[in-house]
Design a protein around this motif. Structure first.
Motif, PDB file in Angstrom:
ATOM      1  N   ARG A  67       0.860  -1.188   0.000  1.00 55.51           N
ATOM      2  CA  ARG A  67       0.000   0.000   0.000  1.00 55.51           C
ATOM      3  C   ARG A  67       0.899   1.241   0.000  1.00 55.51           C
ATOM      4  O   ARG A  67       1.071   1.946   0.995  1.00 55.51           O
ATOM      5  CB  ARG A  67      -0.940  -0.046   1.212  1.00 55.51           C
ATOM      6  N   TRP A  68       1.444   1.490  -1.178  1.00 53.92           N
ATOM      7  CA  TRP A  68       2.482   2.516  -1.344  1.00 53.92           C
ATOM      8  C   TRP A  68       2.017   3.904  -0.945  1.00 53.92           C
ATOM      9  O   TRP A  68       2.807   4.727  -0.488  1.00 53.92           O
ATOM     10  CB  TRP A  68       2.955   2.528  -2.802  1.00 53.92           C
ATOM     11  N   TRP A  69       0.747   4.180  -1.122  1.00 53.27           N
ATOM     12  CA  TRP A  69       0.253   5.536  -0.864  1.00 53.27           C
ATOM     13  C   TRP A  69       0.322   5.893   0.631  1.00 53.27           C
ATOM     14  O   TRP A  69       0.419   7.064   0.969  1.00 53.27           O
ATOM     15  CB  TRP A  69      -1.181   5.680  -1.385  1.00 53.27           C
ATOM     16  N   GLU A  70       0.266   4.904   1.516  1.00 52.84           N
ATOM     17  CA  GLU A  70       0.326   5.200   2.944  1.00 52.84           C
ATOM     18  C   GLU A  70       1.708   5.711   3.341  1.00 52.84           C
ATOM     19  O   GLU A  70       1.833   6.678   4.108  1.00 52.84           O
ATOM     20  CB  GLU A  70      -0.050   3.956   3.750  1.00 52.84           C
ATOM     21  N   ASP A  71       2.745   5.083   2.816  1.00 53.21           N
ATOM     22  CA  ASP A  71       4.102   5.548   3.105  1.00 53.21           C
ATOM     23  C   ASP A  71       4.340   6.933   2.521  1.00 53.21           C
ATOM     24  O   ASP A  71       4.961   7.792   3.157  1.00 53.21           O
ATOM     25  CB  ASP A  71       5.135   4.564   2.554  1.00 53.21           C
ATOM     26  N   GLU A  72       3.841   7.150   1.310  1.00 50.83           N
ATOM     27  CA  GLU A  72       4.038   8.459   0.686  1.00 50.83           C
ATOM     28  C   GLU A  72       3.240   9.542   1.399  1.00 50.83           C
ATOM     29  O   GLU A  72       3.681  10.691   1.489  1.00 50.83           O
ATOM     30  CB  GLU A  72       3.659   8.388  -0.797  1.00 50.83           C
ATOM     31  N   ALA A  73       2.063   9.199   1.914  1.00 52.88           N
ATOM     32  CA  ALA A  73       1.268  10.169   2.677  1.00 52.88           C
ATOM     33  C   ALA A  73       2.008  10.578   3.945  1.00 52.88           C
ATOM     34  O   ALA A  73       2.011  11.756   4.337  1.00 52.88           O
ATOM     35  CB  ALA A  73      -0.093   9.573   3.031  1.00 52.88           C
TER      36      ALA A  73
END
Length: 499
Positions: A67-73
Motif C-alpha cells: 500500500r504505497w500511498w500510505e508511506d508516501e502520505a
C-alpha cells in the motif's frame, strides 16, 4: 460475485442498530437468533430482520502487495506543501484516522501558522492569530476535510394500498429516494471504501436500503394483496438502483416462497461501477501520490457533475477516470512544453481531415468536435479542482495562439471561461442600464475577443483569414452552411499546405 441469501448475509455481520423514518428501532441480529422459517422473528430486544447488505460484498475485492500511498502520505506530512497535505487529509488514505492530527501537532508553531495562512483569506488573519497551536491544527484539519457526516434516514414509504396504484410510478419514487441517498456520499468516501478503509457515508447508504427492505417486508406482511403490485414494481426496478432492487427482491423472496423463479439473482458488487475504476488507479503506481491526489481532486468534480447534479442516475456504466489533459499537464515541463505536446496531438488528429469530411460533416469531423468538448470540459474540471493550474493554462493558451493551434486554444479558453462563470469570479458594477456582472479576465482582451460568439465568431474568422492554422471547427462549419463551400477555403488551404 456469488449471490448471498439473507441468512448468509446475517451470519457474517454482528448486531447493528439503526432507525427508520418513524424512529422505530430495528436490530439486525446474527444467524443464531434467526428462525430458518421466517425473515422476521421476535427476540428479547424486539423484532429482528436479516441484514441483507454488507459493504465488503458491495465493493470488488482489492489486493495489493504494497500500500504505497500510505508511506508516501506519511512523507508528505513532513514536507512543506500545504496544498498536498490538505489533499491527503481530504482523501484520508491512511488507517489511523488520528494520524493527520498527531503529525501536524508535531510540526513547529511557525510552520503551522504558515500552513493556516495559506488556507485562509486575508480578512481572517487577525482572528486566526489568536488561536493556540492545537486550535490552529484543528482549523487546518477542518478546512481540509470533507463535510461532517450527517445521517439522513430513508423517507419513502409505501403508498396506501389501492387498486389504482401504478407500479412504474412506485419504482420511480423508490429510485429517486435511492439516488437521493447516493448523493449524500462524498466521492472521497468512495475512494476510502474502494481501498478498504472505513467509510461511514457508504455504510449508512447500505443501512438505508436495509431499512427499505424492512419497510417493504412489514407492508406486504400487512397487505398481502399488494404482493402482485410489488412483483411488477420489481421488474421496473431491474434497470434502476441495484440496492433498492435487491431490497425488494429479498422482500419478495421472504413473502412468497417458491414463486420466485423469474427474480434475477445478484451477479456483481453493487458499487463495482465506481469502486472498480478507482481501484484500477491505485494498482502498481508507487511514487505517484502527488499526481494521484491531483487526479482524485479532478475526479471529485466530475463525480459531482455526473452523479450528484444529474437528474437520472447511471448505476452500471463504469465511472470514467481518464483525464488525458491532466496527464499531459503533469508530464509537461512548462506551459510552452504543454502547448507543444497538444499541437503534436492535434496535428495527428487533423491529418486525416479532407474537403469531403468538412462538406459532409462526417464521423471524423464529429470526433474532432467531441474531442474539443471533452478538452474544454476537462480544463474546467482541472481548474475547479486545482485553481493553481490557472496561471499555467493562461500561459499555455498564449503559446497555442502564437503557434496558431486554434483547436486547443479555443478549448482552453472555453474551459477557463466556464471556470470564471461557475466559481463566480466576477465584479458587479452599476450602469445606466442597471447592474452589470463582469467576469474576471483571465486572459488579455484581444485574446478573449477571438472567442466572442457574436455573428458566428466574426473576430476569430477574420483573424483566421490572416493567420490560418489548426482550425476551431464550429464557426467554419456554420459559415459553410450559411454561405456555401467557399467559406471553407481558408481551412482547406491550410490543410493542403500542412500535408
Amino acid at each position: 460475485m456469488q449471490s448471498t441469501s439473507p441468512e448468509e448475509s446475517a451470519s457474517e455481520s454482528p448486531a447493528q442498530t439503526f432507525f427508520t423514518p418513524g424512529d422505530r428501532q430495528y436490530s439486525l441480529l446474527k444467524k443464531e437468533t434467526m428462525s430458518t422459517q421466517s425473515s422476521v422473528t421476535v427476540s428479547d430486544s424486539g423484532l429482528s430482520y436479516p441484514s441483507i447488505f454488507q459493504l465488503n460484498l458491495e465493493i470488488p475485492a482489492f489486493f495489493v502487495s504494497y500500500r504505497w500511498w500510505e508511506d508516501e502520505a506519511t512523507t508528505m506530512f513532513w514536507a512543506f506543501d500545504i496544498q498536498e497535505i490538505s489533499r491527503v487529509i481530504q482523501f484520508g488514505l491512511f488507517r489511523d484516522e488520528n494520524f493527520p492530527r498527531t503529525s501536524l501537532c508535531a510540526r513547529n508553531v511557525d510552520t503551522i501558522d504558515t500552513f493556516l495562512i495559506a488556507l485562509s483569506e486575508p480578512h481572517e488573519y487577525q482572528l486566526l492569530g489568536n488561536l493556540s497551536h492545537i486550535q490552529r491544527v484543528e482549523e487546518i484539519l477542518r478546512r481540509s476535510s470533507i463535510s461532517p457526516f450527517q445521517p439522513i434516514p430513508w423517507s419513502w414509504l409505501p403508498p396506501q394500498s389501492s387498486p389504482t396504484l401504478d407500479a412504474r410510478a412506485i419504482a420511480a419514487a423508490i429510485e429517486a429516494e435511492s439516488h437521493f441517498h447516493f448523493r449524500q456520499i462524498a466521492f472521497e468516501e468512495f475512494v476510502r471504501a474502494a481501498l478498504g478503509y472505513n467509510a461511514i457515508f457508504v455504510e449508512w447508504f447500505l443501512k438505508q436500503h436495509t431499512a427499505l427492505f424492512i419497510i417493504l417486508l412489514d407492508h406486504l406482511g400487512a397487505y398481502p394483496e399488494d404482493i402482485p403490485l410489488y412483483t411488477e414494481v420489481e421488474k421496473h426496478l431491474r434497470s434502476r438502483s441495484p440496492f433498492a432492487h435487491r431490497a425488494l427482491v429479498q422482500c419478495l423472496l421472504a413473502v412468497r416462497p417458491g414463486g420466485n423463479r423469474d427474480v434475477p439473482k445478484k451477479s456483481t458488487a453493487g458499487f463495482e461501477f465506481i469502486a472498480g475504476p478507482i481501484q484500477a488507479l491505485f494498482k502498481d503506481q508507487p511514487g505517484r501520490l502527488s499526481a494521484m491526489l491531483k487526479m482524485l481532486s479532478v475526479l471529485a468534480i466530475r463525480f459531482r457533475r455526473q452523479y450528484i447534479h444529474a437528474p437520472a442516475m447511471d448505476w452500471k456504466t463504469p465511472f470514467d477516470t481518464s483525464i488525458p489533459f491532466l496527464d499531459d499537464y503533469l508530464e509537461s515541463t512548462s506551459p510552452t512544453d504543454l502547448a507543444r505536446s497538444m499541437r503534436g496531438l492535434d496535428e495527428h488528429h487533423f491529418a486525416e481531415l479532407t474537403r469531403q469530411s468538412l462538406v459532409t460533416e462526417d464521423v471524423l469531423v464529429g470526433q474532432l468536435q467531441f474531442r474539443w468538448r471533452v478538452l474544454s470540459t476537462s480544463v474546467w474540471e482541472c481548474c475547479a479542482a486545482l485553481p493553481d493550474l490557472v496561471p499555467y493554462l493562461q500561459e499555455c493558451a498564449q503559446s497555442l495562439l502564437a503557434t496558431r493551434n486554434y483547436h486547443s486554444f479555443t478549448a482552453i479558453i472555453k474551459g477557463l471561461h466556464t471556470y470564471t462563470i461557475l466559481t463566480m469570479r466576477t465584479t458587479t458594477t452599476s450602469t445606466a442600464q442597471g447592474n452589470m456582472v463582469t467576469l474576471e479576465a483571465l486572459l488579455p482582451q484581444e485574446t478573449l475577443s477571438l472567442m466572442n460568439p457574436a455573428q458566428n465568431f466574426t473576430a476569430y474568422r477574420q483573424h483566421y483569414q490572416k493567420f490560418p492554422g489548426i482550425p476551431f471547427l464550429v464557426p467554419h462549419l456554420h459559415d459553410h452552411k450559411q454561405n456555401g463551400e467557399s467559406a471553407l477555403q481558408p481551412v482547406l488551404q491550410y490543410l493542403q499546405s500542412a500535408q
